[in-house]
Design a protein around this motif. Structure first.
Motif, PDB file in Angstrom:
ATOM      1  N   GLU A  15       0.618  -1.239  -0.040  1.00 54.69           N
ATOM      2  CA  GLU A  15       0.033  -0.025  -0.046  1.00 54.69           C
ATOM      3  C   GLU A  15       0.919   1.349  -0.051  1.00 54.69           C
ATOM      4  O   GLU A  15       0.271   2.490  -0.586  1.00 54.69           O
ATOM      5  CB  GLU A  15      -1.041   0.104   1.258  1.00 54.69           C
ATOM      6  CG  GLU A  15      -2.027  -0.926   1.105  1.00 54.69           C
ATOM      7  CD  GLU A  15      -3.157  -0.657   2.394  1.00 54.69           C
ATOM      8  OE1 GLU A  15      -4.254  -1.199   2.027  1.00 54.69           O
ATOM      9  OE2 GLU A  15      -2.632  -0.395   3.415  1.00 54.69           O
ATOM     10  N   LEU A  16       2.073   1.208   0.530  1.00 52.48           N
ATOM     11  CA  LEU A  16       3.105   2.217   0.304  1.00 52.48           C
ATOM     12  C   LEU A  16       4.297   1.741  -0.546  1.00 52.48           C
ATOM     13  O   LEU A  16       4.449   0.732  -0.378  1.00 52.48           O
ATOM     14  CB  LEU A  16       3.867   2.388   1.941  1.00 52.48           C
ATOM     15  CG  LEU A  16       4.004   3.854   2.386  1.00 52.48           C
ATOM     16  CD1 LEU A  16       2.951   4.966   2.191  1.00 52.48           C
ATOM     17  CD2 LEU A  16       4.732   3.877   3.642  1.00 52.48           C
ATOM     18  N   ILE A  33      18.494   3.290   2.336  1.00 51.85           N
ATOM     19  CA  ILE A  33      16.968   3.790   2.351  1.00 51.85           C
ATOM     20  C   ILE A  33      16.338   2.692   1.605  1.00 51.85           C
ATOM     21  O   ILE A  33      15.094   2.319   2.176  1.00 51.85           O
ATOM     22  CB  ILE A  33      16.953   5.116   1.598  1.00 51.85           C
ATOM     23  CG1 ILE A  33      17.544   6.279   2.437  1.00 51.85           C
ATOM     24  CG2 ILE A  33      15.506   5.493   1.527  1.00 51.85           C
ATOM     25  CD1 ILE A  33      17.669   7.779   1.771  1.00 51.85           C
ATOM     26  N   ILE A  34      16.645   2.250   0.559  1.00 52.23           N
ATOM     27  CA  ILE A  34      15.873   0.968  -0.241  1.00 52.23           C
ATOM     28  C   ILE A  34      16.183  -0.261   0.714  1.00 52.23           C
ATOM     29  O   ILE A  34      14.958  -0.835   0.849  1.00 52.23           O
ATOM     30  CB  ILE A  34      16.763   0.910  -1.524  1.00 52.23           C
ATOM     31  CG1 ILE A  34      16.304   2.128  -2.310  1.00 52.23           C
ATOM     32  CG2 ILE A  34      16.082  -0.570  -2.117  1.00 52.23           C
ATOM     33  CD1 ILE A  34      17.267   2.048  -3.763  1.00 52.23           C
ATOM     34  N   ASP A  35      17.034  -0.531   1.267  1.00 52.21           N
ATOM     35  CA  ASP A  35      17.062  -1.859   1.947  1.00 52.21           C
ATOM     36  C   ASP A  35      15.889  -1.551   3.260  1.00 52.21           C
ATOM     37  O   ASP A  35      15.391  -2.518   3.753  1.00 52.21           O
ATOM     38  CB  ASP A  35      18.380  -2.005   2.816  1.00 52.21           C
ATOM     39  CG  ASP A  35      19.351  -2.760   1.762  1.00 52.21           C
ATOM     40  OD1 ASP A  35      18.750  -3.085   0.556  1.00 52.21           O
ATOM     41  OD2 ASP A  35      20.490  -2.587   1.859  1.00 52.21           O
ATOM     42  N   ALA A  40      10.820  -2.942   5.759  1.00 54.88           N
ATOM     43  CA  ALA A  40       9.521  -2.504   6.307  1.00 54.88           C
ATOM     44  C   ALA A  40       8.272  -3.071   5.403  1.00 54.88           C
ATOM     45  O   ALA A  40       6.984  -2.708   5.997  1.00 54.88           O
ATOM     46  CB  ALA A  40       9.397  -0.957   6.270  1.00 54.88           C
ATOM     47  N   GLY A  41       8.479  -3.628   4.531  1.00 55.61           N
ATOM     48  CA  GLY A  41       7.321  -4.451   3.600  1.00 55.61           C
ATOM     49  C   GLY A  41       6.930  -3.662   2.433  1.00 55.61           C
ATOM     50  O   GLY A  41       6.093  -4.159   1.603  1.00 55.61           O
ATOM     51  N   ILE A  42       7.755  -2.791   2.227  1.00 54.34           N
ATOM     52  CA  ILE A  42       7.447  -1.811   0.770  1.00 54.34           C
ATOM     53  C   ILE A  42       8.079  -2.831  -0.384  1.00 54.34           C
ATOM     54  O   ILE A  42       9.241  -3.097  -0.259  1.00 54.34           O
ATOM     55  CB  ILE A  42       7.999  -0.445   0.815  1.00 54.34           C
ATOM     56  CG1 ILE A  42       7.226   0.400   1.816  1.00 54.34           C
ATOM     57  CG2 ILE A  42       8.099   0.125  -0.605  1.00 54.34           C
ATOM     58  CD1 ILE A  42       8.137   1.794   1.923  1.00 54.34           C
ATOM     59  N   LEU A 267      12.048   8.548   5.347  1.00 53.80           N
ATOM     60  CA  LEU A 267      11.316   7.409   4.934  1.00 53.80           C
ATOM     61  C   LEU A 267      10.652   6.817   6.076  1.00 53.80           C
ATOM     62  O   LEU A 267       9.487   6.194   6.273  1.00 53.80           O
ATOM     63  CB  LEU A 267      12.351   6.345   4.404  1.00 53.80           C
ATOM     64  CG  LEU A 267      11.879   4.849   4.359  1.00 53.80           C
ATOM     65  CD1 LEU A 267      10.921   4.712   3.301  1.00 53.80           C
ATOM     66  CD2 LEU A 267      13.100   3.719   4.220  1.00 53.80           C
ATOM     67  N   HIS A 268      11.391   6.791   7.559  1.00 54.35           N
ATOM     68  CA  HIS A 268      10.966   6.480   8.812  1.00 54.35           C
ATOM     69  C   HIS A 268       9.623   7.065   8.982  1.00 54.35           C
ATOM     70  O   HIS A 268       8.533   6.366   9.584  1.00 54.35           O
ATOM     71  CB  HIS A 268      11.960   6.571   9.928  1.00 54.35           C
ATOM     72  CG  HIS A 268      11.589   6.203  11.211  1.00 54.35           C
ATOM     73  ND1 HIS A 268      10.873   7.324  12.101  1.00 54.35           N
ATOM     74  CD2 HIS A 268      11.533   5.250  11.941  1.00 54.35           C
ATOM     75  CE1 HIS A 268      10.604   6.614  13.155  1.00 54.35           C
ATOM     76  NE2 HIS A 268      11.065   5.319  13.113  1.00 54.35           N
ATOM     77  N   ASP A 269       9.469   8.526   8.842  1.00 56.98           N
ATOM     78  CA  ASP A 269       8.311   9.198   9.224  1.00 56.98           C
ATOM     79  C   ASP A 269       7.141   8.757   8.518  1.00 56.98           C
ATOM     80  O   ASP A 269       6.064   8.638   8.945  1.00 56.98           O
ATOM     81  CB  ASP A 269       8.472  10.746   8.768  1.00 56.98           C
ATOM     82  CG  ASP A 269       9.650  11.217   9.885  1.00 56.98           C
ATOM     83  OD1 ASP A 269       9.631  10.461  10.847  1.00 56.98           O
ATOM     84  OD2 ASP A 269       9.871  12.356   9.587  1.00 56.98           O
ATOM     85  N   SER A 270       7.259   8.546   7.221  1.00 52.05           N
ATOM     86  CA  SER A 270       6.066   7.902   6.005  1.00 52.05           C
ATOM     87  C   SER A 270       5.743   6.639   6.654  1.00 52.05           C
ATOM     88  O   SER A 270       4.623   6.280   6.375  1.00 52.05           O
ATOM     89  CB  SER A 270       6.502   8.093   4.660  1.00 52.05           C
ATOM     90  OG  SER A 270       6.424   9.338   4.463  1.00 52.05           O
TER      91      SER A 270
END
Length: 300
Positions: A15-16, A33-35, A40-42, A267-270
């Motif tokens: 969903e994200l 960032i990509i890792d 996180a499931g993206i 990234l963490h905030d989103s």
């Protein structure tokens, strides 16, 4: 992280999603960032051959080594860079697309693209020639599915009417509700929407008011009206960032909401905002505080 089917493709996307255009020009930091996004499931990562003259695809290819099977890889085509590297021209021809995909595959370090998207479009294009290119690439196995990135209803409908496209990428957020009028048409064609501009250039985050004070408005919101609207949204939202993401995902036509990240903190905030539960009643309240804007041009 929850997943949804992308159109009628059979592909399930998080969903994200991560919009990669804003990744830093640093291989190691971008890989971090990509890792983190993948962990996180993206699983949907979106780029384009135009971004940074192809360097963004190269950066993504580097970061995805040994993790290709973990993701749905999306890129775009249609903007041909000028030979001198300065600027580009629109070229949706089959000849260009067939050549461009090979360069994207090389830069991405993969032998197939999950979602290949037309990066724009006009009513003057030879749409049959363009679609023939995508269908040919599907048959070759170089792409799995294709879609279009556009905010022009006329272009979108013609493309969907004549193709097996599974997605439409559109700028969509609480502050830009123009696509909503066309969601029934898109869903009726068996396609899904991928949102970009989900948090409206950061306006729908904790940094929103500071950003708004440096901007001369946003779309049809003047500077003062934008700041007033953001103040009201912040008052009525427990977490505006979370509300913004939940707002676009309440639409069942939307398969995934893209967010950009130049830093790990962004990234963490989103991701944290996505994980928060937002009361549907809060969505109803904030919806009344924003304009139900519509496209003024390229209407059906």
């Amino acid at each position: 992280m929850k997943k949804r089917e992308l159109g009628n493709s059979g592909l399930t996307v998080s969903e994200l999603g991560l919009g990669c255009m804003s990744l830093p020009d640093d291989l190691q930091e971008s890989k971090r960032i990509i890792d983190a996004a993948l962990d996180a499931g993206i699983n949907l990562l979106d780029t384009a051959d135009l971004y940074d003259g192809g360097k963004n695809e190269e950066l993504l290819g580097y970061a995805l080594k040994n993790r290709r099977e973990d993701i749905i890889l999306a890129t775009k085509v249609g903007n041909r860079l000028n030979p001198d590297g300065n600027g580009w021209s629109w070229d949706p021809t089959k000849r260009h697309i067939i050549g461009a995909v090979k360069e994207s595959l090389r830069r991405l370090g993969t032998d197939y693209i999950d979602l290949y998207q037309l990066h724009g479009g006009t009513m003057e294009d030879d749409v049959d020639d363009t679609i023939e290119a995508f269908e040919s690439l599907k048959k070759e196995g170089l792409i799995r599915h294709y879609g279009i990135s556009s905010i022009r209803p006329t272009v979108i409908k013609r493309f969907l009417d004549n193709s097996s496209a599974v997605s439409v990428m559109m700028q969509y957020s609480l502050l830009d509700r123009r696509p909503e009028e066309w969601f029934p048409m898109i869903k009726g064609q068996g396609a899904s929407v991928i949102t970009r501009g989900t948090i409206a250039k950061g306006l729908l985050t904790e940094e929103g008011m500071a950003r708004a004070q440096k901007m001369d408005g946003f779309l049809d919101y003047g500077s003062y009206e934008l700041q007033e609207t953001l103040a009201a949204l912040r008052t009525e939202s427990v977490d505006l960032h979370a509300t913004a993401i939940s707002y676009v995902l309440q639409q069942d036509t939307v398969a995934t909401a893209l967010v950009g990240a130049r830093t790990m903190d962004q990234l963490h905030d989103s991701i944290v905002a996505y994980s928060k539960t937002v009361d549907p009643k809060q969505i109803e309240v904030v919806e009344k505080l924003v304009r139900e804007n519509q496209y003024k041009e390229h209407r059906l």
